[in-house]
Design a protein around this motif. Structure first.
Motif, PDB file in Angstrom:
ATOM      1  N   VAL A  48       1.029  -1.654  -0.546  1.00 23.86           N
ATOM      2  CA  VAL A  48      -0.286   0.023   0.451  1.00 23.86           C
ATOM      3  C   VAL A  48       1.171   1.184  -0.089  1.00 23.86           C
ATOM      4  N   PRO A  49       0.208   2.549  -0.408  1.00 24.28           N
ATOM      5  CA  PRO A  49       1.438   3.381  -0.547  1.00 24.28           C
ATOM      6  C   PRO A  49       1.730   3.550   0.809  1.00 24.28           C
ATOM      7  N   GLU A  50       1.605   3.955   1.857  1.00 25.56           N
ATOM      8  CA  GLU A  50       1.996   4.199   2.960  1.00 25.56           C
ATOM      9  C   GLU A  50       3.308   3.214   3.419  1.00 25.56           C
ATOM     10  N   ASP A  51       3.578   2.305   2.817  1.00 26.99           N
ATOM     11  CA  ASP A  51       4.352   1.360   2.833  1.00 26.99           C
ATOM     12  C   ASP A  51       5.860   2.012   2.427  1.00 26.99           C
ATOM     13  N   LEU A  52       5.232   3.038   1.856  1.00 29.85           N
ATOM     14  CA  LEU A  52       6.368   3.775   1.328  1.00 29.85           C
ATOM     15  C   LEU A  52       7.398   4.790   2.443  1.00 29.85           C
ATOM     16  N   LEU A  53       6.945   5.164   3.175  1.00 30.84           N
ATOM     17  CA  LEU A  53       6.925   6.205   4.134  1.00 30.84           C
ATOM     18  C   LEU A  53       8.785   5.014   4.439  1.00 30.84           C
ATOM     19  N   ARG A  54       8.629   3.307   4.368  1.00 31.81           N
ATOM     20  CA  ARG A  54       9.955   2.822   5.298  1.00 31.81           C
ATOM     21  C   ARG A  54      10.993   3.073   4.188  1.00 31.81           C
ATOM     22  N   HIS A  55      10.423   3.140   2.858  1.00 31.63           N
ATOM     23  CA  HIS A  55      11.454   2.918   1.734  1.00 31.63           C
ATOM     24  C   HIS A  55      12.580   4.290   1.275  1.00 31.63           C
ATOM     25  N   ASN A  56      13.583   4.019   0.973  1.00 33.28           N
ATOM     26  CA  ASN A  56      14.087   5.038   0.130  1.00 33.28           C
ATOM     27  C   ASN A  56      13.507   5.346  -0.829  1.00 33.28           C
ATOM     28  N   CYS A  57      12.418   5.936  -1.624  1.00 32.82           N
ATOM     29  CA  CYS A  57      12.527   6.898  -2.466  1.00 32.82           C
ATOM     30  C   CYS A  57      13.329   7.981  -2.797  1.00 32.82           C
ATOM     31  N   LEU A  58      13.651   7.161  -4.192  1.00 32.73           N
ATOM     32  CA  LEU A  58      14.807   8.724  -4.788  1.00 32.73           C
ATOM     33  C   LEU A  58      13.294   9.473  -6.049  1.00 32.73           C
ATOM     34  N   ASN A  59      13.385  11.078  -5.654  1.00 35.47           N
ATOM     35  CA  ASN A  59      12.900  11.920  -6.075  1.00 35.47           C
ATOM     36  C   ASN A  59      13.357  12.695  -7.334  1.00 35.47           C
ATOM     37  N   PHE A  60      12.236  14.145  -7.296  1.00 37.22           N
ATOM     38  CA  PHE A  60      13.022  15.075  -9.241  1.00 37.22           C
ATOM     39  C   PHE A  60      13.271  16.070  -7.471  1.00 37.22           C
ATOM     40  N   ASN A  61      14.629  16.525  -8.086  1.00 35.49           N
ATOM     41  CA  ASN A  61      14.772  17.991  -7.210  1.00 35.49           C
ATOM     42  C   ASN A  61      14.662  19.176  -8.069  1.00 35.49           C
ATOM     43  N   PHE A  62      13.369  18.866  -9.072  1.00 31.04           N
ATOM     44  CA  PHE A  62      13.112  20.531  -8.939  1.00 31.04           C
ATOM     45  C   PHE A  62      12.045  21.176  -7.840  1.00 31.04           C
ATOM     46  N   ARG A  63      11.424  22.453  -8.129  1.00 33.93           N
ATOM     47  CA  ARG A  63      11.178  23.348  -7.334  1.00 33.93           C
ATOM     48  C   ARG A  63       9.950  22.474  -7.263  1.00 33.93           C
ATOM     49  N   ARG A  64       9.316  22.479  -5.497  1.00 39.69           N
ATOM     50  CA  ARG A  64       7.552  22.611  -5.613  1.00 39.69           C
ATOM     51  C   ARG A  64       7.498  22.494  -3.975  1.00 39.69           C
ATOM     52  N   ALA A  65       6.365  22.765  -3.752  1.00 43.29           N
ATOM     53  CA  ALA A  65       6.561  22.100  -2.482  1.00 43.29           C
ATOM     54  C   ALA A  65       7.283  21.666  -1.307  1.00 43.29           C
ATOM     55  N   GLU A  66       6.667  20.897  -1.921  1.00 44.64           N
ATOM     56  CA  GLU A  66       6.937  19.362  -0.948  1.00 44.64           C
ATOM     57  C   GLU A  66       6.807  18.377  -1.951  1.00 44.64           C
ATOM     58  N   PRO A  67       8.064  16.971  -1.625  1.00 42.72           N
ATOM     59  CA  PRO A  67       7.229  15.889  -3.070  1.00 42.72           C
ATOM     60  C   PRO A  67       6.987  14.933  -1.988  1.00 42.72           C
ATOM     61  N   VAL A  68       5.427  14.672  -3.061  1.00 42.26           N
ATOM     62  CA  VAL A  68       4.567  14.116  -2.876  1.00 42.26           C
ATOM     63  C   VAL A  68       4.581  13.506  -3.670  1.00 42.26           C
ATOM     64  N   TRP A  69       3.677  11.925  -3.809  1.00 40.56           N
ATOM     65  CA  TRP A  69       3.636  10.974  -5.238  1.00 40.56           C
ATOM     66  C   TRP A  69       1.645  10.987  -5.139  1.00 40.56           C
ATOM     67  N   PRO A  70       0.840  11.092  -5.814  1.00 38.92           N
ATOM     68  CA  PRO A  70       0.366  10.963  -6.335  1.00 38.92           C
ATOM     69  C   PRO A  70      -0.625   9.364  -5.662  1.00 38.92           C
ATOM     70  N   PHE A  71      -1.742   9.280  -5.574  1.00 38.58           N
ATOM     71  CA  PHE A  71      -2.795   7.918  -5.539  1.00 38.58           C
ATOM     72  C   PHE A  71      -3.838   7.289  -5.704  1.00 38.58           C
ATOM     73  N   ARG A  72      -4.391   7.096  -5.542  1.00 40.68           N
ATOM     74  CA  ARG A  72      -5.533   6.786  -5.678  1.00 40.68           C
ATOM     75  C   ARG A  72      -6.404   5.888  -5.269  1.00 40.68           C
ATOM     76  N   ARG A  73      -7.566   5.881  -4.199  1.00 43.10           N
ATOM     77  CA  ARG A  73      -8.026   4.657  -3.413  1.00 43.10           C
ATOM     78  C   ARG A  73      -9.337   5.133  -3.150  1.00 43.10           C
ATOM     79  N   ASP A  74      -9.669   3.815  -3.881  1.00 38.01           N
ATOM     80  CA  ASP A  74     -11.606   3.673  -3.520  1.00 38.01           C
ATOM     81  C   ASP A  74     -12.197   4.917  -4.170  1.00 38.01           C
ATOM     82  N   GLY A  75     -11.796   5.291  -5.227  1.00 39.53           N
ATOM     83  CA  GLY A  75     -12.090   6.667  -6.064  1.00 39.53           C
ATOM     84  C   GLY A  75     -11.465   8.002  -5.621  1.00 39.53           C
TER      85      GLY A  75
END
Length: 298
Positions: free
Chosen positions: A184-211
């Motif tokens: 589940v997406p929340e499992d990512l909180l325990r992983h090393n997530c490699l992200n872009f360094n572009f300017r943005r408010a915060e490093p977030v990944w979007p998901f969809r659950r139950d619509g």
């Protein structure tokens, strides 16, 4: 002696054909004129110049010395006219230097492989391509065409959509064997997530659950300015990343990367545009290149 240009040019053409064919009748057949029309043309030229250009007998047609000089001048002028028309016609043809700016990853993986065929189709266009994740100023003349991802800012430039790409979360089998597979997406909180360094408010990944769509803040040990670098780090087992599909499709097919959390993928699509200075005076080389990209990348 003044005459309209087109009549003078026609006279030169007729005289040159007569000299080449060697007779009025043959010249007339070649030009679709009667021998009497040919004769009247020569009489008109000789009368205007005040010299004999041709000596005609029942057996032969001979150029006088003045006729030889006039023939040389006629051929030069007719050649110049042909060249002038060719130059004017070529102004609308696809030729010249075409400066293209594309991102490192998309440029190397998607645009550069298309350039060979484009060069064969348009051998008179010199493609000058720069791969950079720095945003170049097309309006200031830094490029003729720039390939841009995502939403576009308001601008006087013209934009044409040439494709789109989805995004996937991926990791290597080696990384997943060592750290476990997130379910589940929340499992990512325990992983090393490699992200872009572009300017943005915060490093977030979007998901969809139950619509319902929501975003999750992730963290990791490495950030980069292009998806190709992040994809390579994922292949090397450094961590999990979320990048454009175009950059990892081959690695997924080869088993070097594994798609994760596909049931939660929001299906967001990032548009790809070609940005250029449009208008009626847009060079043909720009138009044909954008048409070519739109056809191949779709």
């Amino acid at each position: 002696m003044a005459m309209d240009g087109p009549d003078r040019a026609r006279e030169l053409e007729i005289f040159a054909v007569i000299a080449r064919m060697g007779s009025f009748s043959a010249a007339g057949r070649s030009l679709g004129l009667t021998p009497s029309a040919i004769s009247r043309t020569i009489d008109r030229i000789e009368s205007r110049l005040g010299v004999r250009l041709l000596i005609r007998t029942t057996r032969a047609l001979t150029l006088t010395a003045e006729g030889q000089s006039y023939l040389g001048a006629a051929r030069r002028i007719l050649k110049d006219l042909d060249e002038a028309e060719r130059v004017i016609a070529d102004q609308g043809a696809p030729r010249g230097r075409l400066r293209v700016s594309a991102s490192l990853s998309h440029g190397r993986l998607c645009v550069v492989p298309l350039l060979g065929d484009f060069a064969r189709l348009y051998p008179h266009i010199l493609v000058d391509i720069s791969l950079t994740d720095t945003v170049v100023d097309v309006a200031a003349g830094q490029a003729d065409v720039a390939i841009r991802f995502g939403p576009l800012a308001d601008s006087a430039l013209t934009a044409r959509r040439i494709g789109e790409t989805g995004r996937s979360i991926v990791a290597s089998p080696d990384y997943l064997a060592r750290r476990g597979t997130p379910r589940v997406p929340e499992d990512l909180l325990r992983h090393n997530c490699l992200n872009f360094n572009f300017r943005r408010a915060e490093p977030v990944w979007p998901f969809r659950r139950d619509g319902r769509e929501y975003a999750l803040t992730v963290t990791g040990t490495i950030e980069a300015n292009n998806g190709e670098t992040l994809g390579q780090l994922a292949v090397d087992g450094v961590g999990i990343t979320r990048v454009g599909n175009f950059g990892v499709v081959d690695d997924i097919a080869a088993g070097r990367l594994v798609p994760l959390l596909e049931a939660f993928n929001p299906g967001d699509v990032e548009p790809i545009h070609a940005i250029f200075v449009g208008g009626a005076n847009m060079p043909a080389r720009v138009r044909v290149f954008i048409d070519y990209l739109a056809d191949r990348l779709r």
